[in-house]
Design a protein around this motif. Sequence first.
Motif, PDB file in Angstrom:
ATOM      1  N   LEU A   1      21.407  15.302  -9.350  1.00 52.54           N
ATOM      2  CA  LEU A   1      21.030  14.583 -10.565  1.00 52.54           C
ATOM      3  C   LEU A   1      21.339  15.402 -11.806  1.00 52.54           C
ATOM      4  O   LEU A   1      21.937  14.906 -12.775  1.00 52.54           O
ATOM      5  CB  LEU A   1      19.537  14.240 -10.525  1.00 52.54           C
ATOM      6  N   MET A   2      20.976  16.699 -11.782  1.00 53.77           N
ATOM      7  CA  MET A   2      21.216  17.527 -12.956  1.00 53.77           C
ATOM      8  C   MET A   2      22.701  17.821 -13.143  1.00 53.77           C
ATOM      9  O   MET A   2      23.179  17.930 -14.275  1.00 53.77           O
ATOM     10  CB  MET A   2      20.414  18.818 -12.877  1.00 53.77           C
ATOM     11  N   THR A   3      23.450  17.945 -12.068  1.00 58.44           N
ATOM     12  CA  THR A   3      24.899  18.112 -12.193  1.00 58.44           C
ATOM     13  C   THR A   3      25.490  16.935 -12.944  1.00 58.44           C
ATOM     14  O   THR A   3      26.291  17.100 -13.880  1.00 58.44           O
ATOM     15  CB  THR A   3      25.548  18.227 -10.795  1.00 58.44           C
ATOM     16  N   ARG A   4      25.102  15.755 -12.557  1.00 56.38           N
ATOM     17  CA  ARG A   4      25.648  14.536 -13.184  1.00 56.38           C
ATOM     18  C   ARG A   4      25.165  14.374 -14.625  1.00 56.38           C
ATOM     19  O   ARG A   4      25.933  13.980 -15.513  1.00 56.38           O
ATOM     20  CB  ARG A   4      25.281  13.308 -12.346  1.00 56.38           C
ATOM     21  N   MET A   5      23.910  14.682 -14.879  1.00 55.75           N
ATOM     22  CA  MET A   5      23.377  14.518 -16.234  1.00 55.75           C
ATOM     23  C   MET A   5      23.999  15.517 -17.200  1.00 55.75           C
ATOM     24  O   MET A   5      24.410  15.150 -18.316  1.00 55.75           O
ATOM     25  CB  MET A   5      21.854  14.659 -16.234  1.00 55.75           C
ATOM     26  N   VAL A   6      24.075  16.782 -16.791  1.00 56.31           N
ATOM     27  CA  VAL A   6      24.621  17.796 -17.688  1.00 56.31           C
ATOM     28  C   VAL A   6      26.110  17.572 -17.907  1.00 56.31           C
ATOM     29  O   VAL A   6      26.612  17.706 -19.034  1.00 56.31           O
ATOM     30  CB  VAL A   6      24.343  19.209 -17.149  1.00 56.31           C
ATOM     31  N   ALA A   7      26.836  17.209 -16.852  1.00 58.17           N
ATOM     32  CA  ALA A   7      28.269  16.916 -17.012  1.00 58.17           C
ATOM     33  C   ALA A   7      28.475  15.786 -18.012  1.00 58.17           C
ATOM     34  O   ALA A   7      29.370  15.847 -18.875  1.00 58.17           O
ATOM     35  CB  ALA A   7      28.893  16.563 -15.665  1.00 58.17           C
ATOM     36  N   SER A   8      27.646  14.759 -17.929  1.00 56.39           N
ATOM     37  CA  SER A   8      27.747  13.632 -18.863  1.00 56.39           C
ATOM     38  C   SER A   8      27.420  14.057 -20.286  1.00 56.39           C
ATOM     39  O   SER A   8      28.070  13.615 -21.246  1.00 56.39           O
ATOM     40  CB  SER A   8      26.796  12.505 -18.428  1.00 56.39           C
ATOM     41  N   ALA A   9      26.408  14.919 -20.424  1.00 57.06           N
ATOM     42  CA  ALA A   9      26.026  15.393 -21.757  1.00 57.06           C
ATOM     43  C   ALA A   9      27.130  16.233 -22.385  1.00 57.06           C
ATOM     44  O   ALA A   9      27.450  16.080 -23.583  1.00 57.06           O
ATOM     45  CB  ALA A   9      24.730  16.192 -21.673  1.00 57.06           C
ATOM     46  N   LEU A  10      27.719  17.100 -21.599  1.00 59.46           N
ATOM     47  CA  LEU A  10      28.813  17.927 -22.116  1.00 59.46           C
ATOM     48  C   LEU A  10      29.989  17.047 -22.538  1.00 59.46           C
ATOM     49  O   LEU A  10      30.614  17.277 -23.582  1.00 59.46           O
ATOM     50  CB  LEU A  10      29.252  18.941 -21.066  1.00 59.46           C
ATOM     51  N   ASP A  11      30.301  16.042 -21.744  1.00 61.91           N
ATOM     52  CA  ASP A  11      31.381  15.115 -22.091  1.00 61.91           C
ATOM     53  C   ASP A  11      31.081  14.367 -23.388  1.00 61.91           C
ATOM     54  O   ASP A  11      32.003  14.000 -24.134  1.00 61.91           O
ATOM     55  CB  ASP A  11      31.604  14.105 -20.963  1.00 61.91           C
ATOM     56  N   ALA A  12      29.771  14.145 -23.656  1.00 62.11           N
ATOM     57  CA  ALA A  12      29.370  13.414 -24.862  1.00 62.11           C
ATOM     58  C   ALA A  12      29.253  14.313 -26.086  1.00 62.11           C
ATOM     59  O   ALA A  12      28.881  13.841 -27.171  1.00 62.11           O
ATOM     60  CB  ALA A  12      28.041  12.702 -24.616  1.00 62.11           C
ATOM     61  N   GLY A  13      29.548  15.596 -25.920  1.00 60.42           N
ATOM     62  CA  GLY A  13      29.515  16.508 -27.061  1.00 60.42           C
ATOM     63  C   GLY A  13      28.188  17.191 -27.304  1.00 60.42           C
ATOM     64  O   GLY A  13      28.014  17.864 -28.328  1.00 60.42           O
ATOM     65  N   VAL A  14      27.253  17.031 -26.377  1.00 58.97           N
ATOM     66  CA  VAL A  14      25.963  17.707 -26.529  1.00 58.97           C
ATOM     67  C   VAL A  14      26.162  19.214 -26.345  1.00 58.97           C
ATOM     68  O   VAL A  14      26.839  19.658 -25.422  1.00 58.97           O
ATOM     69  CB  VAL A  14      24.953  17.180 -25.495  1.00 58.97           C
ATOM     70  N   ARG A  15      25.555  20.001 -27.217  1.00 55.10           N
ATOM     71  CA  ARG A  15      25.587  21.453 -27.072  1.00 55.10           C
ATOM     72  C   ARG A  15      24.422  21.868 -26.165  1.00 55.10           C
ATOM     73  O   ARG A  15      23.266  21.805 -26.569  1.00 55.10           O
ATOM     74  CB  ARG A  15      25.484  22.123 -28.441  1.00 55.10           C
ATOM     75  N   VAL A  16      24.745  22.259 -24.929  1.00 59.40           N
ATOM     76  CA  VAL A  16      23.732  22.675 -23.959  1.00 59.40           C
ATOM     77  C   VAL A  16      23.767  24.191 -23.881  1.00 59.40           C
ATOM     78  O   VAL A  16      24.703  24.777 -23.347  1.00 59.40           O
ATOM     79  CB  VAL A  16      23.995  22.052 -22.573  1.00 59.40           C
ATOM     80  N   TRP A  17      22.735  24.842 -24.430  1.00 59.51           N
ATOM     81  CA  TRP A  17      22.704  26.297 -24.554  1.00 59.51           C
ATOM     82  C   TRP A  17      21.694  26.883 -23.581  1.00 59.51           C
ATOM     83  O   TRP A  17      20.482  26.631 -23.703  1.00 59.51           O
ATOM     84  CB  TRP A  17      22.325  26.703 -25.973  1.00 59.51           C
ATOM     85  N   THR A  18      22.169  27.693 -22.639  1.00 59.07           N
ATOM     86  CA  THR A  18      21.274  28.415 -21.749  1.00 59.07           C
ATOM     87  C   THR A  18      20.982  29.798 -22.323  1.00 59.07           C
ATOM     88  O   THR A  18      21.587  30.216 -23.310  1.00 59.07           O
ATOM     89  CB  THR A  18      21.892  28.541 -20.349  1.00 59.07           C
ATOM     90  N   SER A  19      20.011  30.496 -21.723  1.00 61.14           N
ATOM     91  CA  SER A  19      19.580  31.828 -22.204  1.00 61.14           C
ATOM     92  C   SER A  19      19.267  31.805 -23.693  1.00 61.14           C
ATOM     93  O   SER A  19      19.562  32.742 -24.431  1.00 61.14           O
ATOM     94  CB  SER A  19      20.675  32.870 -21.906  1.00 61.14           C
ATOM     95  N   THR A  20      18.639  30.725 -24.131  1.00 59.22           N
ATOM     96  CA  THR A  20      18.339  30.553 -25.558  1.00 59.22           C
ATOM     97  C   THR A  20      16.897  30.075 -25.734  1.00 59.22           C
ATOM     98  O   THR A  20      16.633  28.878 -25.901  1.00 59.22           O
ATOM     99  CB  THR A  20      19.322  29.550 -26.203  1.00 59.22           C
ATOM    100  N   PRO A  21      15.928  30.966 -25.678  1.00 60.16           N
ATOM    101  CA  PRO A  21      14.531  30.568 -25.871  1.00 60.16           C
ATOM    102  C   PRO A  21      14.267  30.082 -27.299  1.00 60.16           C
ATOM    103  O   PRO A  21      14.867  30.598 -28.257  1.00 60.16           O
ATOM    104  CB  PRO A  21      13.751  31.854 -25.589  1.00 60.16           C
ATOM    105  N   VAL A  22      13.383  29.112 -27.418  1.00 63.40           N
ATOM    106  CA  VAL A  22      12.882  28.689 -28.724  1.00 63.40           C
ATOM    107  C   VAL A  22      11.621  29.492 -29.000  1.00 63.40           C
ATOM    108  O   VAL A  22      10.631  29.389 -28.265  1.00 63.40           O
ATOM    109  CB  VAL A  22      12.590  27.183 -28.751  1.00 63.40           C
ATOM    110  N   GLU A  23      11.652  30.295 -30.038  1.00 62.99           N
ATOM    111  CA  GLU A  23      10.547  31.211 -30.317  1.00 62.99           C
ATOM    112  C   GLU A  23       9.414  30.555 -31.101  1.00 62.99           C
ATOM    113  O   GLU A  23       8.241  30.807 -30.850  1.00 62.99           O
ATOM    114  CB  GLU A  23      11.060  32.438 -31.080  1.00 62.99           C
TER     115      GLU A  23
END
Length: 584
Positions: free
Chosen positions: A216-238
């Motif tokens: 499910l997450m593979t498909r969701m994240v792949a779709s988000a990246l294709d849609a131009g969403v910036r998905v940032w890992t190792s990035t805590p919100v302080e």
Amino acid sequence: MTDTPTAIHRCDILIVGSGAAGMATALRAAHDGLNVIVAEKSPHFGGTTALSAGWAWVPGNRKGAAATGDTRAEAETYLKALAPKTYNEDGIAGFLDTVPEAIDFFEDHTEVTFSYPEKAPDYQMDLPGARLGGRAILPTDADIRMLGNRRKELQPYLSSYTVFGYMPQVGPDLSTILKANQSVKAFTYTAGKLLRTWVDTALFQQPLRRTNGSALMTRMVASALDAGVRVWTSTPVEELVIDDGGAVTGAVLSGEHAGRVEARLGVVLAGGGFSGDDALRRQYFPHDRNGGEHFTPTQGHDGSSARMAMKVGGRINSEVSSVGSWAPVTVFKYLRTGAERLFPHLRQIGLPGMITVDCNGKRFGNEALSYHDFGGQMLKHMKDEDSVYAWIVGDSKLMDKYGIGYAKPRPIPRTLFYKMGYLVKGKTLEKLARKIGVDAAGLTATIERFNRDAVAGEDTQFGRGSTAYNHFRGDMEHKPNPNLASLDKGPFFAAKVRMGDLGTFAGIDVDSHNAVIRADGSRIPGLFSVGAAAVSVFGGGYPGYGSHIGPALVFGYRMGRDIAALAAESGHAGAAERAAKIGV
């Protein structure tokens, strides 16, 4: 680090967390033309969703309802009976209103696809409105190469839950693999799955075929990246940023994309619940008031979303029938490093020939209930005890055929499970009782009674094996009852279970549109919450397979669809202009 700490990032929506709720929000918002950033504190995206079975409990989905004749009235009746004192009428109405639209969107406009099992019983089949199927759906398998060069950022499987690296899909796949030691056909099938997993891992450093929540997450994240969403890992919100009027306008980030985010329409908190935060557990989990009595297998549920909300005027709403979705776990040690490992007992304790007892050797509930409901019985039974634990007990027949959780059945050697501290063995019931510190006379009497009931096919003490859901958790080929078999062949075996969870049902207080609210009910402009971070729409009830992911998908979708209008309605700066621009 790709950005300096003083970098300014601009977007329409900042989403905190990359599980099902956060990615659902991102997918719908991006579909409507919004500029989206998803900030994930972990080096991996997917959160607990990627560790899960991936089910989504979504009554009223078009295919399921058409196949079964399920109605909205039945779903409402069931949910009211499930948690009558905490029934959220407005929230449930919004959930059921949105289910068909949300599931259609994912299948029509993203790479997400589902399968619709004919049989996936609701967890409490004895309640009015319960259904045998049509409400719980599963993601189809995915190839991790959909993620391109981001594939290694996907949250790895929970290793203790795999079968030598392969994660079986719940349903026929898992059922076949569980019989690998019982039939040549099942053994051949399993060997093929394992061989492919091992070859892929050798060649690509990870299995390519993803199942369950990982798919499910593979498909969701792949779709988000294709849609131009910036998905940032190792990035805590302080911390959140608020303007002079008290509206949330962005956040401060650290890590790989350190800097400040200006989010025109606000921030969505979707970073999981608080079961991994010791202080919040002590405050809200009655069984863990002194600490050390709870072990969570969840990923990222560290309470950071709740703490951010509270810092700007929000609160945790604990007015639910159960503050957590309980999942008994066995805690043991990894031999090479001594690191703590967990095995969640989500299915197996309903199998024939397996019981659970307290320190007096007595059963205390129906082991074939859902993990959540059985966990609730365990907590209730031990509410006055200093420590919350029990023992799963089985005999040689059970160990040879099914194993006990992480301790695999024959022909897998058992020495490793003894050394890890997972499994305890006794030649007789009396010797096993002494080893595990259980009253021997009590254990013997319990098993004698259980054996008489097992032969007759009826559990006269707790009604185990009396519902379709109980049977679903057993062995349907075992007669006369799929959940009952005697324990009469030594040696005997035991595994200790402690209390764990799959997320929290208490959470950030939100209104019926998932806007974060203060204690007086007023909205905090520009701040929203979905998924396990927010208080559960089911009021602490656990209706069926996927009771976290279903609302996460549905309310995440609705949040992505409605956020511009909600931001404008709450007076968020710049939101009215944006809302008009995208036509809401």
